[in-house]
Design a protein around this motif. Structure first.
Motif, PDB file in Angstrom:
ATOM      1  N   GLN A 569       0.824  -1.199   0.000  1.00 32.00           N
ATOM      2  CA  GLN A 569       0.000   0.000   0.000  1.00 32.00           C
ATOM      3  C   GLN A 569       0.864   1.258   0.000  1.00 32.00           C
ATOM      4  OE1 GLN A 569      -2.768   0.066   3.227  1.00 32.00           O
ATOM      5  NE2 GLN A 569      -3.658   2.047   2.675  1.00 32.00           N
ATOM      6  N   ASP A 593      -9.078 -11.042  -2.766  1.00 36.45           N
ATOM      7  CA  ASP A 593      -9.205 -10.397  -1.444  1.00 36.45           C
ATOM      8  C   ASP A 593      -8.553  -9.017  -1.435  1.00 36.45           C
ATOM      9  OD1 ASP A 593     -10.524 -12.610  -0.509  1.00 36.45           O
ATOM     10  OD2 ASP A 593      -8.742 -13.495   0.436  1.00 36.45           O
ATOM     11  N   GLN A 597     -10.331  -5.106  -1.076  1.00 36.40           N
ATOM     12  CA  GLN A 597      -9.911  -4.074  -0.114  1.00 36.40           C
ATOM     13  C   GLN A 597      -9.412  -2.805  -0.821  1.00 36.40           C
ATOM     14  OE1 GLN A 597      -7.183  -5.648   2.881  1.00 36.40           O
ATOM     15  NE2 GLN A 597      -8.099  -7.688   2.657  1.00 36.40           N
ATOM     16  N   HIS A 598      -8.810  -2.986  -2.032  1.00 40.29           N
ATOM     17  CA  HIS A 598      -8.230  -1.852  -2.745  1.00 40.29           C
ATOM     18  C   HIS A 598      -8.690  -1.868  -4.207  1.00 40.29           C
ATOM     19  CE1 HIS A 598      -5.498  -1.037   0.630  1.00 40.29           C
ATOM     20  NE2 HIS A 598      -5.332  -2.359   0.691  1.00 40.29           N
TER      21      HIS A 598
END
Length: 612
Positions: A569, A593, A597-598
């Protein structure tokens, strides 16, 4: 005779001769044996002579006439020599045929002891001196003139030392008074014992004004004491066996107890008086390994001190500490005394030893011997000494032998604080063995240890090796030290990154990721720290480290996977292509996954895949 009619009737050419004649007449009347039967006449004539001489002295000093002031002092000295000769003659006459019972000449001159009866009926040398001293103490004459006067007269009475002692209590007069005492001790052998007695009294005197003691000690150390070439006495070497110092002196004496040779004045008496007073701070009933064998006069000095007003025990160590600077072998006597003190005095010695150690070169052999001979009992004092030496590393490095000596002491005491001041001097294998113990010390101590290692020219462990060892302290299956200690250590070494090439972090994390088995517990923490604080290594981490972690299935360890995502990140914005490449390497389930999330990473991932 200034007011005589004869003087006023003489031409200027005959005045010098008249002055000389007048001087001779005055001296004759003041000091001749024939007027001794009329002490009042002698006293009056001497008083008039002294007042006239001081009047001339003050006038010459005021006008800046150096020759005139010298002449005035010379007149006074002449009077004292005349009086001295007279009293010596009377002493010789009075003692003829009574050699075994005659009073000492000193008592005749000073009107003391058995000669008081004689003094009460006569005008003595001592009374004449007091007459002059009273004029000096009025303050109209600079104190340096008293110093010159005392150096010229044939005998210096006890009252002179009393006056000098009083001057030493005054801050403005102390320096000149001490220098006057020094001049008398050096220039007049008969004054040495009295000078010694006064200096010892001042150096160990009671009272709130410590400047009296410290100014006296400075004079002794800087102007009198000289270590010289005399070997240390047996009591100075308690750390050595008799076999190690064969022939070491066990006592010394003076052929003439009233005469102190200049060599002894400058050396032995200072050391031994300081030793006597140092030993007085030990607990009552303490037994030292070797007694101090000194002349009776020194023992009497000690006894006189304790009969009077002696300073507190804590203030009796300063002269000895000052001597240790000039003669470090004396430190061993300090250590022996330390072992025999109560807890409060031990603490005082620990806190005070810095006043000596900080002025002794780190390369001094006796400092090394002190550590080599250390025991668990002396360890607190030795630890303090090592810490002081650590602060002076920039000036001079201690002997490499300190590493071995500290290692032996640590093995006896198991106190890891001993290792800190010699951390860069330890043998590599010992350093690795002792590292876990050092890591569990306070932050400041760990910092000191690492600083020595980082700054060392030839360290037993490089920064790269140290960082690697720190990571090995904690793994998923074992914690050699608490994780908190390892985190503290890693933060400390990271905070010193301006003192070494930060590229070592790239080397360390690459070597750790290449090692077989599970990664160290704090591995990802360090990687996160690197990408946040060392941006120039971010590309290396994204291109080399993250792909390796993917191949090692980093998602299998929850903590590692969490750290992996933080790194990804943090680098996605600056390294989108490299980060997308890492994403493309993930299995579908993990990739799904991550994208959930992103979701904003999808576009970069599509672009990367399209370019392949």
């Amino acid at each position: 005779m200034e007011g005589s009619l004869l003087r006023h009737g003489l031409p200027p050419s005959e005045m010098p001769a008249f002055e000389r004649m007048s001087r001779e007449v005055a001296l004759h009347l003041a000091a001749t044996p024939r007027t001794a039967s009329n002490p009042d006449l002698q006293r009056a004539m001497s008083q008039a002579y002294v007042l006239r001489a001081f009047s001339d002295l003050k006038a010459s000093l005021k006008s800046g006439n150096k020759a005139g002031s010298a002449t005035a002092l010379e007149k006074l000295v002449d009077l004292f020599y005349a009086k001295f000769s007279t009293d010596v003659s009377r002493w010789q006459e009075s003692s003829a045929g009574q050699a075994g019972t005659k009073a000492p000449l000193r008592e005749i001159l000073e009107a003391g002891g058995s000669s008081r009866r004689m003094a009460s009926a006569g005008f003595t040398y001592g009374e004449l001196f007091d007459m002059c001293l009273a004029e000096f103490e009025k303050g109209d004459v600079p104190r340096r003139e008293l110093r010159s006067f005392l150096g010229e007269i044939p005998a210096v009475p006890l009252s002179a030392f009393r006056a000098l002692e009083a001057q030493c209590q005054l801050a403005g007069a102390r320096k000149m008074a001490l220098l006057t005492v020094l001049a008398l001790m050096e220039g007049k052998p008969a004054c040495r014992w009295r000078g010694v007695q006064l200096l010892v009294k001042l150096a160990f005197s009671a009272g709130e004004d410590s400047s009296v003691r410290f100014d006296t000690i400075r004079l002794i150390i800087n102007k009198i004491y000289s270590a010289g070439s005399e070997p240390p006495m047996r009591w100075h070497l308690p750390h050595m066996s008799d076999a190690e110092v064969p022939g070491a002196g066990t006592k010394w004496d003076l052929p003439d107890p009233d005469f102190l040779p200049l060599q002894r004045l400058r050396g032995r008496w200072v050391e031994d008086m300081a030793t006597i007073m140092l030993r007085s701070v030990a607990a009552s009933g303490s037994q030292f390994k070797h007694p101090i064998g000194v002349p009776l006069r020194l023992e009497q000095l000690r006894a006189d001190l304790f009969k009077g007003s002696v300073c507190a025990a804590k203030d009796r160590v300063w002269l000895y500490l000052a001597l240790c600077i000039k003669r470090p072998v004396l430190l061993h006597g300090l250590v022996e005394t330390f072992t025999l003190c109560d807890a409060e005095m031990k603490e005082h010695l620990i806190n005070s030893i810095e006043e000596a150690i900080k002025y002794i070169p780190a390369s001094e052999q006796e400092l090394l011997v002190l550590v080599q001979k250390a025991t668990p009992e002396t360890e607190p004092l030795v630890l303090k000494m090592l810490c002081i030496l650590m602060t002076s590393r920039e000036k001079e490095s201690p002997s490499p032998g300190f590493g071995e000596a500290v290692t032996k002491l640590y093995q006896l005491t198991q106190n890891p604080r001993l290792l800190v001041p010699a951390f860069d001097l330890l043998d590599r294998s010992h350093l690795l063995d002792f590292l876990p113990a050092v890591l569990q010390l306070e932050n400041e101590q760990v910092t000191d240890a690492f600083r020595l290692l980082v700054r060392a020219k030839n360290p037993p462990l490089s920064v790269t090796e140290l960082l690697t060892e720190l990571h090995h302290m904690n793994s998923p299956g074992e914690n050699i030290v608490p994780i908190k200690s390892s985190m503290q250590a890693l933060n400390i070494i990271f905070g010193m990154r301006d003192q070494y090439d930060a590229k070592v972090y790239g080397i360390v994390i690459q070597s750790l990721v290449e090692e077989p088995g599970r990664l160290p517990t704090l591995f990802m923490r360090t990687v996160i720290q690197v990408v946040k604080e060392l941006p120039r290594l971010s590309d290396f981490v994204v291109m080399e480290i993250l792909p390796r972690l993917v191949r090692q299935e980093v998602w299998g360890d929850e903590n590692m996977w969490r750290g992996f995502m933080i790194v990804l990140q943090h680098t996605f914005a600056s390294q989108p292509g490299g980060a997308a490449r890492v994403l493309a390497m993930l299995p579908n389930s993990q990739l799904e996954d991550v994208l959930v999330q992103h979701p904003d990473w999808k576009s970069q991932l599509r672009e990367f895949v399209a370019r392949q």
